[in-house]
Structure formats: structure tokens, C-alpha cells
Design an enzyme around this catalytic site. Structure first.
Site, PDB file in Angstrom:
ATOM      1  N   ARG A 179       0.361  14.757  13.218  1.00 27.66           N
ATOM      2  CA  ARG A 179       1.102  14.493  11.766  1.00 27.66           C
ATOM      3  C   ARG A 179       0.809  15.691  10.985  1.00 27.66           C
ATOM      4  O   ARG A 179       0.455  15.617   9.804  1.00 27.66           O
ATOM      5  CB  ARG A 179       0.235  13.140  11.067  1.00 27.66           C
ATOM      6  CG  ARG A 179       0.192  12.047  11.968  1.00 27.66           C
ATOM      7  CD  ARG A 179      -0.332  10.789  11.186  1.00 27.66           C
ATOM      8  NE  ARG A 179       0.280  10.338  10.246  1.00 27.66           N
ATOM      9  CZ  ARG A 179       0.021   9.145   9.456  1.00 27.66           C
ATOM     10  NH1 ARG A 179      -1.082   8.623   9.910  1.00 27.66           N
ATOM     11  NH2 ARG A 179       0.725   8.713   8.370  1.00 27.66           N
ATOM     12  N   ARG A 223      -8.633  -0.773   4.678  1.00 28.96           N
ATOM     13  CA  ARG A 223      -7.780   0.243   3.864  1.00 28.96           C
ATOM     14  C   ARG A 223      -6.340  -0.119   3.402  1.00 28.96           C
ATOM     15  O   ARG A 223      -5.593   0.244   2.434  1.00 28.96           O
ATOM     16  CB  ARG A 223      -7.393   1.474   4.834  1.00 28.96           C
ATOM     17  CG  ARG A 223      -8.632   2.097   5.286  1.00 28.96           C
ATOM     18  CD  ARG A 223      -8.488   3.423   6.190  1.00 28.96           C
ATOM     19  NE  ARG A 223      -7.499   4.101   5.355  1.00 28.96           N
ATOM     20  CZ  ARG A 223      -6.866   5.179   5.740  1.00 28.96           C
ATOM     21  NH1 ARG A 223      -7.000   5.455   7.097  1.00 28.96           N
ATOM     22  NH2 ARG A 223      -6.094   5.904   5.131  1.00 28.96           N
ATOM     23  N   LYS A 256       0.862  -1.334   0.008  1.00 30.68           N
ATOM     24  CA  LYS A 256      -0.026   0.039   0.030  1.00 30.68           C
ATOM     25  C   LYS A 256       1.113   1.353   0.021  1.00 30.68           C
ATOM     26  O   LYS A 256       0.750   2.238  -0.743  1.00 30.68           O
ATOM     27  CB  LYS A 256      -0.752   0.123   1.268  1.00 30.68           C
ATOM     28  CG  LYS A 256      -1.685   1.443   1.562  1.00 30.68           C
ATOM     29  CD  LYS A 256      -2.717   1.383   2.822  1.00 30.68           C
ATOM     30  CE  LYS A 256      -1.581   1.747   3.978  1.00 30.68           C
ATOM     31  NZ  LYS A 256      -1.320   2.972   4.270  1.00 30.68           N
ATOM     32  N   ASN A 257       1.899   1.402   0.665  1.00 31.90           N
ATOM     33  CA  ASN A 257       2.514   2.493   1.086  1.00 31.90           C
ATOM     34  C   ASN A 257       3.712   2.765  -0.011  1.00 31.90           C
ATOM     35  O   ASN A 257       4.637   3.633  -0.029  1.00 31.90           O
ATOM     36  CB  ASN A 257       3.398   2.746   2.357  1.00 31.90           C
ATOM     37  CG  ASN A 257       2.205   2.601   3.555  1.00 31.90           C
ATOM     38  OD1 ASN A 257       0.928   3.007   3.193  1.00 31.90           O
ATOM     39  ND2 ASN A 257       2.577   2.717   4.666  1.00 31.90           N
ATOM     40  N   CYS A 267      -4.984  12.598  12.876  1.00 30.07           N
ATOM     41  CA  CYS A 267      -5.485  11.432  12.840  1.00 30.07           C
ATOM     42  C   CYS A 267      -5.566  10.516  13.922  1.00 30.07           C
ATOM     43  O   CYS A 267      -4.736  11.152  15.029  1.00 30.07           O
ATOM     44  CB  CYS A 267      -4.911  10.678  11.734  1.00 30.07           C
ATOM     45  SG  CYS A 267      -3.592   9.438  11.920  1.00 30.07           S
ATOM     46  N   ASP A 282       4.438   0.636  12.255  1.00 31.34           N
ATOM     47  CA  ASP A 282       3.398   0.005  11.544  1.00 31.34           C
ATOM     48  C   ASP A 282       3.266  -1.280  11.847  1.00 31.34           C
ATOM     49  O   ASP A 282       2.397  -2.229  11.536  1.00 31.34           O
ATOM     50  CB  ASP A 282       3.427   0.199  10.139  1.00 31.34           C
ATOM     51  CG  ASP A 282       3.305   1.334   9.481  1.00 31.34           C
ATOM     52  OD1 ASP A 282       3.542   1.734   8.318  1.00 31.34           O
ATOM     53  OD2 ASP A 282       2.850   2.341  10.372  1.00 31.34           O
TER      54      ASP A 282
END
Ligand code: EPZ
Length: 429
Positions: A121, A408, A22-23, A116, A314
Site C-alpha cells: 500500500r 475499527r 467509515k471510509n 499493512c 472490502d
């Protein structure tokens, strides 16, 4: 709204295939804005977030077509130069269009992402860096208004090469500045840049488009700007965070299995920490296997999250779930985000013993069979995956609500886990 239901206590066995990262997919999709034409991105995961980025590109005038895990993105005719709040508020990573739009169009208006669940952030490193490249950036009505300019004070022209020092390594900040600098006039140096493998993937894509970049993998990147770039054809790297999540899930269930189509070299710290926890880890070319050599017992291990190649933030929540099953006391120090313990209260609902103080958590292990199923709530993407791991290891039933967080970042999670023998399904709330 859907919830995830897990009937826990079943050891997981078998192979699980990792999807594209994803990233990496998000910045590489944004980078297609840098050059008119049709770009081909392969191994793109079909996630809520990549669909959001696809919609943002379409809003800007691109066409986006998916065939299997390949995206065809044509950015020849851009018809807008802004990223509206409505889109950015659903996904902070939308800020990744800032650098490429400014580089290509000389001006852009991107909604500020806002805070968030895991922290404030801010994006001040992004805007400060762009100003080092001659851009004028100001915050107006919740938007970043940015316009390039040159030494002659003319607006809307090319950005100017310059030197940017990041106060702390920032992943998307490094990516935004990279994408801005590749079309700038002159040389740019990024210092104290982030070194995550996803940035390496972006650099490979940009070089394939004709960019001149050196220092990939280091904290100093040098970019010689070019006048134009060609469309890309490149492949997204495997998702190391998805791989790590499943490795921890298999171990926590007391089972054994392999995560395939991954990049073991991208998970040095996790492999080390799993071995320190007494879990047998075997690494092959694109596969990591976990299992047990003796007693199925998890040793308590301390972790401290750090920028790559340190232990990834993460994978902090997932490792905490594993430590709730250990035979001792472990300390978890979260150094990247100020509020990334939202999963603690939910794990406590399952009987976990965790004390927190600011960015420190002390976990007293209950042993492999210590957790009990309970109704819990997902608060952010990685916190929700730690609840899945706890639910798989716990005895009894766990209901996880708000699973849109999971969707997500995890492709086909229910199918993949069911393939390992997990009793997991979705239900309407
Ligand atoms: C990326 O976020 C990832 N997201 C995050 O993954 C990941 O947690 C994070 O990097 C750290 O590894 C994507 O790649 C899309 P940072 P990013 O800028 O770039 C501070 C997931 O679960 N900072 O490296 O937003 C910031 O507050 C997500 O997949 C500033 O102060 O993170 C943080 O404390 C969650 N000002 C630290 O730097 C800035 O301008 C590192 O953040 C930028 C960052």
C-alpha cells in the site's frame, strides 16, 4: 484483550440499521482542515478509526466535540502542521491530512503510513499527484515532507492547478488530490480517478464549502481552485460495506431480514452476486431485504474484485465465507490488494475447503451446515468480519481473538447482531 464468542447455527431474522460510512467520515473529517471555523458532520459512526482521526485533528489544534452521531469540529486555530508516526501507524488513513494541510498551510510533514496486513500500500500516487500541482515532496526519516510552491519558485504559497493521471484508481489518492486542488491557483484535472460513493460524499461537502468541482461519479474530475472556503454542514453517507457485511451474514445463517438506512444504489455488484447465489434480494428506497424463495441453498458464484462500481475488495472476505457454504466450486480473484487472503487459513480451521494461488482462491462449498465452530484469529478489519459470518453459520462455538480489528470499522456489532437473534458476546481473553 477482548475476544468475540459466537454460538452459531441460529438463523438471523429482523431489521438491522446501518451506520454512517467509515471510509467517508475519515476524508470528510480531514477536509475540515481546509477552512477555519466550526464544521458540522452528521451521521458520523463512533469507531476506533473515527476517534483516531479526531485525536489527530485535536493534535493539529482543532477542537472536536461529539453529540450523538454529530461531530462539531472547529479548525480555526491550527497549531501544528505535521502528522506524527505515533498516530499514523495506528491508522493509514491519517495520510488524508496531507492534501488539506498542504493546501491550507503551504507546508506539512506527514508520517509515511508503511505497509499493512493486506498489502504494501504505497502512497506514491499521492505524492506524484501533489508534485503535479507544484508541490515539493520528499521522503525524509519516514516522513513525507511537502511544501507548495509556485512558478516563481516561492515556497509556501498556493498550489498550482495541473493535470494528474493516476496509474490505477486510488480512493484516498483521489481524495487527497481533490482536497489539495480546491484551494489551488487555477484548474486541476484528475484523470483515471476513483469513483467510489465516498468520494462523491467528499465532493458534496467541498461544494457545500464553496469549491468548484465537476465530474462527480466519473473517472475525470475537474476542479477550479478558489481563494477560500467556508465551514461545512453535511451528512455522511451510509456505510455500504457494513450493509453488505450484514446482508451476507443474514443469508449465510439461513435467515431473512432487512438492512435499513442504507443506499442500495451503492451496492450494485453485491446485489447481483447475491441473486446469482440463489438468495432473494428485494431493494427499496433505503432498505435491502434478503431471504429465500425456495430451498435454503447457496449456489456457487465467482467474483473478481474491481474498483467501484465493480465488486468491492472490502466485501471479498465476507463473500468467501458465504461461498464456503455453497453447493459447488467458486473462484475468487482479488485484483486490488496483493495479500488479502489472510482469512483463508482461519476459515480452514472451521473446516472450509479453500485453495489459493497468488490472487486466486478456489472455494469448494460444504453446503449450508458444513462449517464447525473453532478458535480463530482476526488479522484485519474485513477478514475479521468474514470470521464473524462463518461463526454465525457454523455449528458450535467460535472464539475470535484480536477483535480490535473489528472495532475499527463496525459500530455496535454485538448489539446489532443480537438484535437479529444471534448468540454473540464479548469475553476477556
Ligand atoms: C481505500 O484504501 C479504503 N480505505 C480501503 O478500505 C479499500 O480497501 C480501498 O480504498 C480500495 O477500495 C479508506 O477509504 C480509508 P487505494 P486506499 O489507494 O485508498 C495501490 C477498509 O477495509 N496504490 O484505492 O488506501 C494500492 O496498493 C479499507 O475499510 C499504489 O500503488 O486504497 C492498491 O493496490 C481497507 N500507490 C490500489 O492502488 C498509491 O499511491 C488501490 O488502493 C495508492 C494506491
Amino acid at each position: 484483550m477482548e475476544k468475540l464468542v459466537i454460538e452459531g447455527g441460529t438463523p438471523l431474522y429482523g431489521d438491522i440499521r446501518v451506520s454512517g460510512a467509515k471510509n467517508a467520515a475519515l476524508p470528510l473529517m480531514a477536509a475540515t482542515l481546509l477552512a477555519p471555523g466550526e464544521h458540522i458532520l452528521r451521521n458520523v459512526p463512533n469507531l476506533r478509526d473515527t476517534r483516531t482521526m479526531g485525536r489527530l485533528l485535536e493534535y493539529l489544534g482543532a477542537s472536536v466535540r461529539r453529540e450523538g452521531d454529530t461531530l462539531f469540529i472547529d479548525t480555526t486555530n491550527l497549531t501544528a502542521d505535521d502528522a506524527p508516526y505515533e498516530m499514523v501507524k495506528t491508522m493509514r488513513a491519517s495520510v488524508l491530512v496531507l492534501g488539506p494541510l498542504l493546501a491550507r498551510l503551504g507546508r506539512t510533514r506527514v508520517s509515511l503510513p508503511g505497509g499493512c496486513a493486506i498489502g504494501e500500500r504505497p502512497v506514491n500516487f499521492h505524492t506524484a499527484g501533489l508534485q503535479q500541482l507544484g508541490a515539493k515532496c520528499r521522503i525524509e526519516n519516514g516522513y513525507i515532507e511537502a511544501e507548495s510552491g509556485n512558478l516563481r519558485g516561492e515556497r509556501g504559497g498556493r498550489l498550482q492547478g495541473g493535470t494528474v493521471y493516476f496509474d490505477m484508481p486510488t480512493v484516498t489518492g483521489t481524495e487527497n488530490l481533490l482536497m489539495a486542488a480546491v484551494l489551488a491557483d487555477g484548474k486541476t484535472v484528475l484523470k483515471n480517478a476513483a469513483r467510489e460513493p465516498e468520494i462523491g460524499n467528499l465532493i458534496d461537502m467541498l461544494e457545500g464549502m464553496g469549491a468548484k468541482i465537476s465530474g462527480s461519479g466519473s473517472d475525470t474530475l475537474e476542479i477550479e481552485g478558489v481563494a477560500e472556503l467556508a465551514p461545512a454542514d453535511c451528512t455522511i453517507i451510509p456505510d455500504r460495506i457494513e450493509a453488505g457485511t450484514y446482508l451476507i451474514a443474514i443469508a449465510a445463517s439461513g435467515g431473512a431480514g432487512r438492512v435499513t438506512h442504507c443506499a442500495p444504489a451503492h451496492l450494485p455488484s453485491l446485489v447481483e452476486k447475491l441473486r446469482q447465489s440463489g438468495i432473494a434480494v428485494a431493494v427499496e428506497e433505503d432498505t435491502i431485504a434478503v431471504g429465500w424463495e425456495g430451498e435454503r441453498e447457496v449456489a456457487s458464484v465467482d467474483i473478481k474484485t474491481r474498483p467501484y462500481p465493480g465488486y468491492p475488495t472490502d466485501l471479498q472476505a465476507q463473500f468467501m465465507a458465504l461461498m464456503t457454504l455453497s453447493n459447488g466450486v467458486s473462484t475468487i480473484h482479488e485484483t486490488i490488494f496483493e495479500n488479502r487472503f489472510m482469512h483463508v487459513a482461519e476459515l480452514r480451521r472451521m473446516g472450509a475447503k479453500i485453495k489459493t494461488d497468488g490472487r486466486f482462491a478456489v472455494v469448494t462449498g460444504l453446503g449450508m451446515k458444513g462449517l464447525r465452530g473453532a478458535p480463530v484469529m482476526a488479522t484485519d478489519l474485513r477478514a475479521s468480519s468474514s470470521l464473524v459470518i462463518a461463526g454465525l453459520a457454523a455449528s458450535g462455538r467460535t472464539d475470535i481473538s484480536r477483535i480490535y480489528h473489528l472495532e475499527r470499522g463496525y459500530e455496535n456489532l454485538v448489539d446489532k447482531l443480537s438484535g437479529l437473534g444471534a448468540k454473540v458476546w464479548k469475553e476477556e481473553e
